[in-house]
Design an enzyme around this catalytic site. Structure first.
Site, PDB file in Angstrom:
ATOM      1  N   HIS A 140       0.815  -1.221   0.000  1.00  0.00           N
ATOM      2  CA  HIS A 140       0.000   0.000   0.000  1.00  0.00           C
ATOM      3  C   HIS A 140       0.848   1.269   0.000  1.00  0.00           C
ATOM      4  O   HIS A 140       0.345   2.345  -0.316  1.00  0.00           O
ATOM      5  CB  HIS A 140      -0.983  -0.007   1.182  1.00  0.00           C
ATOM      6  N   ASP A 170       0.032  -7.623   1.411  1.00  0.00           N
ATOM      7  CA  ASP A 170       0.528  -6.252   1.560  1.00  0.00           C
ATOM      8  C   ASP A 170       2.053  -6.195   1.533  1.00  0.00           C
ATOM      9  O   ASP A 170       2.672  -5.478   2.318  1.00  0.00           O
ATOM     10  CB  ASP A 170      -0.011  -5.614   2.852  1.00  0.00           C
ATOM     11  N   GLY A 241       3.497   6.469   7.826  1.00  0.00           N
ATOM     12  CA  GLY A 241       4.880   6.716   7.436  1.00  0.00           C
ATOM     13  C   GLY A 241       5.804   5.613   7.919  1.00  0.00           C
ATOM     14  O   GLY A 241       6.893   5.427   7.380  1.00  0.00           O
ATOM     15  N   SER A 243       4.925   2.577   7.615  1.00  0.00           N
ATOM     16  CA  SER A 243       4.606   1.461   6.724  1.00  0.00           C
ATOM     17  C   SER A 243       5.841   0.918   6.041  1.00  0.00           C
ATOM     18  O   SER A 243       6.603   1.673   5.435  1.00  0.00           O
ATOM     19  CB  SER A 243       3.627   1.912   5.642  1.00  0.00           C
ATOM     20  N   LEU A 298      -7.573 -23.282  -0.271  1.00  0.00           N
ATOM     21  CA  LEU A 298      -8.232 -24.486   0.243  1.00  0.00           C
ATOM     22  C   LEU A 298      -9.705 -24.478  -0.136  1.00  0.00           C
ATOM     23  O   LEU A 298     -10.261 -25.515  -0.478  1.00  0.00           O
ATOM     24  CB  LEU A 298      -8.050 -24.562   1.756  1.00  0.00           C
ATOM     25  N   VAL A 300     -12.369 -22.875   1.880  1.00  0.00           N
ATOM     26  CA  VAL A 300     -13.280 -22.950   3.022  1.00  0.00           C
ATOM     27  C   VAL A 300     -13.376 -21.584   3.689  1.00  0.00           C
ATOM     28  O   VAL A 300     -12.464 -20.767   3.611  1.00  0.00           O
ATOM     29  CB  VAL A 300     -12.824 -23.991   4.069  1.00  0.00           C
TER      30      VAL A 300
END
Length: 495
Positions: A140, A170, A241, A243, A298, A300
């Site tokens: 992001h 991410d 910032g 991140s 999977l 589910v």
């Protein structure tokens, strides 16, 4: 009123600038010798010294980079959501403010198109994982970026190339044209432990090379909408910032990438979340080798098992991943998994929470085989599953009522037998329409409009089946309901 929400640590963006209105100093009074704290000897054997992090900071500071981005972002001027409405977690408060302003302008004066491309500028963090200029950060941070600039601690700046991103986890991998760079150690000698000291380095609000410290508050933390990642939770202060910056243990090892906070103000409020390095390294390897990321599936939907659900399913303790739905044609269906199964272990590794199952699948590749230990109707069984590729979830059926409703007093439900509307997709989830709730059902969170699909793992599609299931129930009952296209188990304690 603002509600608590998870925010990815998106840097200040959308033509925003940081304005310092003023700084005030807080004087700290010094204790007199008579008021000083007891010495370690007086305090007893439990007293320990706080860790000295200076050597770790000196080691890591040159490996942490500041990332500046420039690009454009589509913002709605109408009442509908902005571009990519399904990615609400990535929208910053400034994005929301700009959208609100433009919608207000449009409503009052008109003349604007339904969407505008507005300039986006921001800053984030990252860290060097290769001496040849490979850098890890959050996806992001570089989303919507047309230009990415990486600044090192020695003030050198480089235009970075985005080698690949993965929104699901991410994670983003960047490359700068530089050599002989200092690299952050990313192979942890031991798993993260609750209570151990950690520090974060990044650029909160654009303040480069800021160091904060705290402890690990929890491991294997699942967040809403983040089923692919089991986060490390800390109380180290991180803000927009931060991140993409590293979370570092006291052995000088990166154990995670700071990614999200839980806040109602937009800033740090004591809860920070980092992506484990095991996940980040798996994504990094795929991007470097193929330029793209593949995720196993999977097929589910699962939820945690609480004490009441454990009693209803006759489990020895509340643990495992309770299966709410098995997607048609998925790897799970081919392996024989069913609704109301409880996955207790994957490849011998115990599943304590539902997020553990999602994390195990996210670390695998399409085509990998897993051995599942499953609890079904009071007994365990072993299943072999070959994972598929991640795809769009199957649309759930819509029900319409056709016959008279009848109360089920012990559950506190007013039920009506429906039929499934003639629409594409699976039609096995007919269930019973819940028209009213009271007593135990109301306390458990059942809502009118829910579709009752099963009781204690037994599928119910008629009122007679409900009566039979209620007669066989003990003091705890697990209701599987469909709400807004999502299945969930609700636990009821009966009188």
């Amino acid at each position: 009123m603002k509600f608590l929400r998870f925010l990815q640590l998106r840097p200040s963006r959308v033509m925003a600038s940081l304005v310092l209105a003023g700084l005030s100093c807080l004087a700290v009074a010094q204790n007199s010798p008579a008021q000083s704290l007891p010495s370690a000897a007086q305090a007893g054997p439990r007293a320990t010294a706080l860790p000295d992090m200076t050597s770790i900071v000196a080691q890591f500071a040159p490996t942490v980079v500041n990332i500046s981005v420039r690009g454009t972002r589509k913002v709605s001027t109408a009442g509908d959501a902005a571009q990519d409405p399904g990615n609400e977690a990535e929208r910053s408060q400034e994005d929301d403010a700009v959208s609100d302003f433009l919608r207000g302008f449009q409503k009052r004066f008109g003349g604007l198109p339904s969407q505008l491309n507005i300039p986006v500028r921001g800053e984030g963090s990252g860290f060097i994982v290769s001496s040849e200029g490979v850098i890890l950060t959050n996806a992001h941070v570089v989303s919507d970026a047309e230009e990415v600039v990486v600044k090192l601690t020695d003030r050198r700046e480089f235009m970075a190339k985005v080698l690949g991103t993965d929104k699901r986890t991410d994670i983003a991998v960047l490359k700068i044209e530089a050599r002989d760079l200092k690299v952050a150690p990313t192979t942890a000698s031991t798993p993260p432990q609750v209570g151990e000291w950690v520090l974060a380095i990044g650029s909160p609000f654009g303040f480069e090379s800021t160091v904060t410290a705290g402890v690990i508050s929890a491991t294997r933390r699942s967040l809403p909408g983040d089923g692919s990642v089991s986060f490390i939770q800390t109380d180290a202060a991180v803000n927009p910032g931060n991140s993409g910056g590293p979370l570092i243990n006291m052995r000088g090892e990166v154990i995670g990438i700071n990614s999200q906070i839980f806040t109602k103000t937009g800033g740090y409020q004591g809860l920070s979340f980092a992506i484990p390095m095991a996940v980040a390294q798996r994504i990094q390897q795929q991007i470097l080798s193929t330029g793209k990321v593949r995720h196993a599936k999977l097929g589910v939907e699962v939820q945690d098992v609480n004490q009441t659900l454990a009693e209803a399913f006759k489990l020895g303790k509340p643990a495992g991943a309770l299966v709410l739905n098995v997607e048609k044609g998925s790897a799970a269906e081919r392996a024989g998994l069913q609704d109301s199964d409880v996955v207790l272990a994957v490849n011998g590794k115990v599943i304590e929470f539902s997020g553990d199952l999602s994390a195990s699948v996210s670390l695998a590749q399409p085509g990998d085989r897993l051995e599942l230990n499953v609890w079904r109707k009071g007994a365990t069984r072993t299943m072999q599953v070959q994972l598929g590729d991640a795809t769009v979830p199957v649309t759930q059926p819509v029900a319409t009522a056709t016959v008279a409703s009848r109360p089920v007093d012990r559950l506190g439900l007013l039920l009506r037998q429906p039929k499934v509307a003639d629409k594409p997709g699976p039609t096995s989830d007919a269930g019973l329409l819940i028209e009213g709730v009271a007593a135990a059902a109301d306390r458990a969170g059942v809502q009118p409009g829910d579709l009752l699909l099963a009781i204690n793992g037994q599928t119910v599609s008629t009122l007679a089946q409900v009566d039979t299931a209620v007669q066989q129930a003990g003091k705890s009952v697990a209701l599987l309901v469909l709400r807004d296209g999502v299945k969930i188990y609700l636990a009821l304690r009966l009188a």
